[in-house]
Every structure is written in C-alpha cells, then in structure tokens.
Design a protein around this motif. Sequence first.
Motif, short mmCIF file in Angstrom:
data_model
loop_
_atom_site.label_atom_id
_atom_site.label_comp_id
_atom_site.label_asym_id
_atom_site.label_seq_id
_atom_site.Cartn_x
_atom_site.Cartn_y
_atom_site.Cartn_z
N SER A 211 24.33 35.99 45.38
CA SER A 211 24.13 37.06 46.35
C SER A 211 25.25 38.10 46.30
N GLU A 212 24.91 39.30 46.71
CA GLU A 212 25.92 40.35 46.79
C GLU A 212 27.04 39.95 47.76
N ARG A 213 26.69 39.30 48.82
CA ARG A 213 27.68 38.83 49.78
C ARG A 213 28.68 37.88 49.11
N SER A 214 28.17 36.96 48.29
CA SER A 214 29.06 36.03 47.57
C SER A 214 29.96 36.78 46.60
N LEU A 215 29.40 37.78 45.92
CA LEU A 215 30.21 38.55 44.98
C LEU A 215 31.34 39.28 45.70
N ARG A 216 31.06 39.81 46.88
CA ARG A 216 32.13 40.46 47.66
C ARG A 216 33.17 39.43 48.09
N TYR A 217 32.72 38.23 48.45
CA TYR A 217 33.64 37.15 48.80
C TYR A 217 34.54 36.81 47.61
N TYR A 218 33.94 36.72 46.42
CA TYR A 218 34.73 36.42 45.23
C TYR A 218 35.82 37.47 45.02
N GLU A 219 35.49 38.72 45.28
CA GLU A 219 36.51 39.78 45.19
C GLU A 219 37.61 39.58 46.22
N GLN A 220 37.23 39.28 47.44
CA GLN A 220 38.22 39.07 48.50
C GLN A 220 39.16 37.93 48.17
N GLN A 221 38.65 36.92 47.47
CA GLN A 221 39.45 35.75 47.12
C GLN A 221 40.24 35.95 45.82
N GLY A 222 40.08 37.11 45.19
CA GLY A 222 40.79 37.39 43.94
C GLY A 222 40.18 36.73 42.72
N LEU A 223 38.92 36.31 42.83
CA LEU A 223 38.24 35.63 41.72
C LEU A 223 37.53 36.60 40.79
N LEU A 224 37.23 37.78 41.28
CA LEU A 224 36.43 38.76 40.56
C LEU A 224 36.99 40.14 40.88
N THR A 225 36.99 41.01 39.89
CA THR A 225 37.46 42.38 40.12
C THR A 225 36.40 43.37 39.68
N ALA A 226 36.46 44.54 40.28
CA ALA A 226 35.55 45.62 39.93
C ALA A 226 36.31 46.94 40.01
N GLU A 227 35.95 47.83 39.14
CA GLU A 227 36.45 49.20 39.25
C GLU A 227 35.62 49.88 40.34
#
Length: 126
Positions: free
Chosen positions: A13-29
Amino acid sequence: MRIGELAQRTGVSERSLRYYEQQGLLTAERTPGGHRDYAESAVDRVIRIQELFAAGIRSAKIAQLLPCMRDSDGGPSEIATPQLVGDLATERARVDRMISDLIRSREVLDEVIDAASGRGESTARP
C-alpha cells in the motif's frame, strides 16, 4: 516512478511505502511539484523489506540491515560486517524457535481435529 506505480508493482500500500520512508527504509526524490519519484531499484528494495518483515524482523533492525544487503538479491554488500552476521544469526534462531512453536501448535490442532472427528483413539475410560 510515482508512489502509486510502486505500490501496484510491489503489492504494498501507498501508506506502507510512506511508513518505510519515515523509518528510513526507503528513499525517494521529489519532483518540482513535490511528488515522490522512486528509482527502479525501489521495487527490489520494497520486496526485500517485505521479506524481512515477513520473517518477523522489526523496522529498526531492518534499517540497520538494509545498508549491508544488496536489494537485487539480498546478498551482502561491500559494507557487510561481522556484526551483521551475528544479528542475522540471532534473527534466524528466533525464526527457528517460532517455526518449532508453530509446528507444535499444528500437531496439537491435528490431535484435536482427529479426536473431534472420531479418527483418534478415545482417551475416556469406561
């Protein structure tokens, strides 16, 4: 790629992807308009994150492990350390304990199912 495409390609889910970013697991430009723009490698990264979560590893530990793992195949990267090996061995032992517990639970359920369906031996004494 945008967050919706990453979500669709990974089944996350998009929500999970945003969570991954918040946790420093995933980055996006960010695009000039402020939208997330993920590299193609984000697909492999999200799949790797999902595998680690499925193994019961917490996000804080995943954040420590990811820099030491290649996204493409989960193998060790050039910066993998002996600490990583120890941490992974600890996690594996925990997973092994969970598997043993689940097997025992399944055996108990099988016994109850057999007894309830009349296939097991009766334990009642006359």
